[in-house]
Every structure is written in C-alpha cells, then in structure tokens.
Design an enzyme around this catalytic site. Structure first.
Site, mmCIF file in Angstrom:
data_model
loop_
_atom_site.group_PDB
_atom_site.id
_atom_site.type_symbol
_atom_site.label_atom_id
_atom_site.label_comp_id
_atom_site.label_asym_id
_atom_site.label_seq_id
_atom_site.Cartn_x
_atom_site.Cartn_y
_atom_site.Cartn_z
ATOM 1 C CG ASN A 1 -0.423 -0.252 2.517
ATOM 2 O OD1 ASN A 1 0.604 -0.898 2.660
ATOM 3 N ND2 ASN A 1 -1.079 0.252 3.549
ATOM 4 C CD GLU B 1 -1.565 4.711 4.604
ATOM 5 O OE1 GLU B 1 -1.107 5.568 5.377
ATOM 6 O OE2 GLU B 1 -2.278 3.752 4.980
ATOM 7 C CB CYS C 1 -5.213 -1.322 -1.870
ATOM 8 S SG CYS C 1 -6.555 -0.539 -0.981
ATOM 9 C CD GLU D 1 -5.251 -5.957 -1.356
ATOM 10 O OE1 GLU D 1 -4.745 -4.814 -1.296
ATOM 11 O OE2 GLU D 1 -5.990 -6.421 -0.475
ATOM 12 C CB CYS E 1 -10.774 -2.797 0.373
ATOM 13 S SG CYS E 1 -10.143 -2.067 -1.145
ATOM 14 C CB CYS F 1 -8.514 -4.643 -3.784
ATOM 15 S SG CYS F 1 -7.407 -3.293 -3.335
HETATM 16 N N1 THU Z 1 -5.356 -1.427 2.293
HETATM 17 C C1 THU Z 1 -4.792 -2.242 1.349
HETATM 18 O O1 THU Z 1 -3.634 -2.061 0.960
HETATM 19 N N2 THU Z 1 -5.547 -3.247 0.860
HETATM 20 C C2 THU Z 1 -6.830 -3.513 1.221
HETATM 21 O O2 THU Z 1 -7.478 -4.357 0.613
HETATM 22 C C3 THU Z 1 -7.406 -2.810 2.365
HETATM 23 C C4 THU Z 1 -6.713 -1.571 2.779
HETATM 24 C C5 THU Z 1 -4.557 -0.320 2.814
HETATM 25 C C6 THU Z 1 -5.031 1.041 2.377
HETATM 26 C C7 THU Z 1 -4.509 1.907 3.502
HETATM 27 O O3 THU Z 1 -3.169 2.253 3.210
HETATM 28 C C8 THU Z 1 -4.520 1.014 4.716
HETATM 29 O O4 THU Z 1 -4.609 -0.317 4.218
HETATM 30 C C9 THU Z 1 -5.685 1.279 5.666
HETATM 31 O O5 THU Z 1 -6.896 1.296 4.985
#
Ligand code: THU
Length: 132
Positions: A45, A47, A56, A58, A87, A90
């Site tokens: 991920n 940010e 994310c 994925e 999520c 994704c």
């Molecule tokens: N996140 C992912 O990388 N993948 C997911 O499927 C769920 C959420 C990350 C996004 C963000 O950086 C952190 O997790 C919190 O939401």
C-alpha cells in the site's frame, strides 16, 4: 499453473509488506500476484497526505502486472498483521481479469485463509454486463 508454491507466494507478499508506505494508518499491507505464466508481481500500500489517493497493495500488484503485459492470474497472497480481507475496490479491480482467482489471506503469525475472488465478490459486475 495448477500446483504452485503457496509458501513462496506468501513469503513474497510478506517481503512486499516491508515496503509499505503507510505513515497515516500504520496499517501495512503486502500482496503477491501469481500469473498463469508463472511470474509473480508484488505490491504494497502507498498512502498519500491526500488520503483518498492511497493505493492498496493488491491494486499496486495488479497495475504492475497488467502494465507489464500480464492479464491472466492464478493466485493472490495478501499479508497484513491481522489477516485483513481485500477491500471492495481491490476485489472489483481484480474481477476485471476473472473471478476464479485463488486468494490467500494471511496474517503475520502465518495463519492462512484460502478463498476465491468469486466467493469474496459474488454476483459481480464485469465486462459481460456491458451490453450496449
Ligand atoms: N489497504 C490495502 O492495501 N488493501 C486492502 O485491501 C485494504 C486496505 C490499505 C489502504 C490503507 O493504506 C490502509 O490499508 C488502511 O486502509
């Protein structure tokens, strides 16, 4: 690509998690996506100070794979501290490339939950619905 090394795919997702850029949530995610041709694309991920711009793990992996010419996927391993599930965004991004993807949801203790994209995203919308 019937049988594959699950432990190796999980290890690659764990290693990708080390690259997570998550200064805001502190929630680190790593992913490893296995292609039908046997390649693995990893992602973490990423940010952003403008929170909605976060990518994310994925989707990082999918974008890396597709941009390198790969569109057929066999399995995805996702590692988080607590075994969080991919999520909705994704799931839909992955759905574009099929729904029989095997998904390994893993925590940092090494617990693995095995499922499929079809199970995580039932009755999904895809290109076949775009009958114009
Ligand atoms: N996140 C992912 O990388 N993948 C997911 O499927 C769920 C959420 C990350 C996004 C963000 O950086 C952190 O997790 C919190 O939401």
């Amino acid at each position: 690509m019937e049988g594959f090394d699950r432990e190796a795919l999980v290890a690659q997702a764990k290693a990708a998690r080390e690259q997570a850029y998550a200064p805001y949530s502190g929630y680190r995610v790593g992913a490893a996506l296995l292609t039908r041709s046997g390649l693995v694309f990893t992602g973490c991920n990423v940010e952003n100070a403008v929170y909605p711009l976060t990518t994310c793990a994925e989707r990082t992996a999918v974008v890396k794979a597709v941009s390198e010419g790969e569109r057929e996927f066999v399995a995805l391993a996702v590692v988080t501290e607590n075994g969080g599930s991919p999520c909705g965004s994704c799931r839909q991004t992955l759905r574009e490339f099929g729904d029989d993807l095997l998904i390994l949801i893993v925590d940092t203790q090494g617990n693995i939950r095995e499922t499929t994209l079809a199970a995580l995203l039932p009755d999904s919308f895809s290109a076949t619905d775009l009958v114009i």
